[in-house]
Design an enzyme around this catalytic site. Structure first.
Site, PDB file in Angstrom:
ATOM      1  N   LEU A  20       0.879  -1.161   0.000  1.00  0.00           N
ATOM      2  CA  LEU A  20       0.000   0.000   0.000  1.00  0.00           C
ATOM      3  C   LEU A  20       0.916   1.210   0.000  1.00  0.00           C
ATOM      4  O   LEU A  20       1.813   1.328   0.839  1.00  0.00           O
ATOM      5  CB  LEU A  20      -0.900  -0.003   1.241  1.00  0.00           C
ATOM      6  CG  LEU A  20      -2.016   1.035   1.334  1.00  0.00           C
ATOM      7  CD1 LEU A  20      -2.964   0.926   0.152  1.00  0.00           C
ATOM      8  CD2 LEU A  20      -2.787   0.869   2.641  1.00  0.00           C
ATOM      9  N   ASP A  21       0.737   2.100  -0.957  1.00  0.00           N
ATOM     10  CA  ASP A  21       1.606   3.259  -1.141  1.00  0.00           C
ATOM     11  C   ASP A  21       1.790   4.026   0.176  1.00  0.00           C
ATOM     12  O   ASP A  21       0.839   4.161   0.949  1.00  0.00           O
ATOM     13  CB  ASP A  21       0.970   4.180  -2.194  1.00  0.00           C
ATOM     14  CG  ASP A  21       1.931   5.245  -2.687  1.00  0.00           C
ATOM     15  OD1 ASP A  21       2.237   6.163  -1.907  1.00  0.00           O
ATOM     16  OD2 ASP A  21       2.367   5.157  -3.842  1.00  0.00           O
ATOM     17  N   PRO A  22       3.016   4.524   0.453  1.00  0.00           N
ATOM     18  CA  PRO A  22       3.236   5.313   1.675  1.00  0.00           C
ATOM     19  C   PRO A  22       2.285   6.501   1.798  1.00  0.00           C
ATOM     20  O   PRO A  22       1.936   6.903   2.913  1.00  0.00           O
ATOM     21  CB  PRO A  22       4.683   5.794   1.530  1.00  0.00           C
ATOM     22  CG  PRO A  22       5.345   4.752   0.684  1.00  0.00           C
ATOM     23  CD  PRO A  22       4.280   4.303  -0.290  1.00  0.00           C
ATOM     24  N   LEU A  23       1.857   7.070   0.664  1.00  0.00           N
ATOM     25  CA  LEU A  23       0.951   8.218   0.702  1.00  0.00           C
ATOM     26  C   LEU A  23      -0.506   7.808   0.884  1.00  0.00           C
ATOM     27  O   LEU A  23      -1.391   8.659   0.933  1.00  0.00           O
ATOM     28  CB  LEU A  23       1.092   9.038  -0.585  1.00  0.00           C
ATOM     29  CG  LEU A  23       2.457   9.704  -0.790  1.00  0.00           C
ATOM     30  CD1 LEU A  23       2.512  10.422  -2.123  1.00  0.00           C
ATOM     31  CD2 LEU A  23       2.761  10.665   0.350  1.00  0.00           C
ATOM     32  N   ALA A  24      -0.753   6.500   0.962  1.00  0.00           N
ATOM     33  CA  ALA A  24      -2.116   5.996   1.198  1.00  0.00           C
ATOM     34  C   ALA A  24      -2.234   5.493   2.627  1.00  0.00           C
ATOM     35  O   ALA A  24      -1.264   5.047   3.239  1.00  0.00           O
ATOM     36  CB  ALA A  24      -2.437   4.870   0.222  1.00  0.00           C
TER      37      ALA A  24
END
Length: 319
Positions: free
Chosen positions: A51-55
């Protein structure tokens, strides 16, 4: 000068189950996994896809026997709540990038009917070009690493399916559109947001992303890192769901104790069932999860089996 006392060594243990983590903003999936693994003192752990760090949002973490079924969650449909900022496109497709073009004037002319029509166009089977700012690998390197060096490589479109795309909120003053998306694995919500913006003629970028579901599991079942850190050991273990929780949508087959023993040895078993691609298998007295299988030609054929040691450990953990 007195010597510094060595840090006590963490004694690891066999822990089995799935922990539904609500991943915080800015943390990689692996960083989150390692933090929870230390808190649980678990010997073996894995996650079910990055899961993307920005998510933020749902990140199922697997421990012990449950790691054998991580792929199930990886392949499952996903749910997301995405916030799009209309009128601005960026180099990265999200708020971290530099502004490429700003068309707020066009975005402010849009009404909800026009936005709804644009969203409807992306329901069903669509083709997406993976963004350069993604974890997709090229010659062993993540595309986002190359993108940060100013390198662009050719990518092949991929087919995905948007099962549902619903408008949750439209804030015309801020030009923020909030949507709920249910989609197949491998869907790039960042790309979907950009494509919706292009369809509207004003451009858009992803201002926020939260994963809300993975297969049968929802964010409502998740716990935060802060909550875990505040718990004692028993409380943390109580957050684990059984390894078969990732297989909750599959039909189940229950075997007698004799048949269960033969199944665990890898032998095919006769069952009065039609062909089924995926089933979860249990033994009786005590009821125990044995593994995954499929049914073909009236035979139950093992796919991923738990070991007798794992089953005994799980029963003890549940006691």
């Amino acid at each position: 000068m007195s010597a510094v006392a060595p840090r006590p060594k963490i004694v690891k243990r066999a822990v089995h189950g799935v922990l539904m983590l609500d991943k915080p903003l800015g943390l990689t999936s692996n960083d989150a996994l390692q933090k929870v693994k230390r808190l649980l003192r678990a010997e073996k752990a894995g996650h079910t896809g990055t899961l993307d760090p920005l998510a933020t949002g749902l990140l199922p973490l697997t421990f012990g026997a449950a790691t054998k079924f991580s792929q199930v969650s990886l392949e499952a449909d996903k749910g997301y709540r995405a916030t799009l900022r209309l009128g601005i496109t960026t180099t990265t497709g999200d708020g971290e990038g530099e502004i490429l073009e700003q068309r707020d004037a066009i975005a402010r002319t849009l009404d909800l009917d026009a936005i709804r029509a644009a969203c409807e166009a992306f329901k069903g089977a669509i083709s997406q070009l993976p963004p350069m700012y993604s974890a997709l690998k090229h010659q062993g390197r993540a595309l986002y690493e190359l993108a940060r060096e100013g390198v662009t490589v050719e990518r092949q479109p991929r087919n995905v399916t948007i099962h549902a795309l619903d408008i949750v909120d439209w804030q015309p003053d801020e030009l923020l559109l909030v949507i709920d998306v249910r989609c197949t694995k491998g869907t790039y919500i960042r790309t979907l947001g950009e494509d919706i913006g292009a369809k509207l003629g004003c451009g858009a970028h992803l201002a926020g992303l939260r994963r809300t579901a993975s297969g049968p599991v929802s964010i409502d079942q998740a716990v935060t890192l802060e909550q875990l850190e505040a718990m004692d050991d028993a409380g943390r273990l109580a957050q684990l769901t059984a390894p078969d929780s990732l297989l909750g949508e599959w039909p189940e087959v229950e075997l007698s104790n004799d048949e269960a023993g033969r199944f665990l040895s890898g032998m095919r078993r006769r069952v009065a069932l039609g062909d089924l691609p995926q089933v979860r298998v249990y033994g009786q007295m005590p009821r125990a999860f044995l593994g995954s299988a499929h049914v073909a030609g009236g035979e139950l054929i093992a796919d991923r089996l738990l070991s007798p040691t794992e089953i005994a450990s799980m029963l003890m953990q549940a006691a």
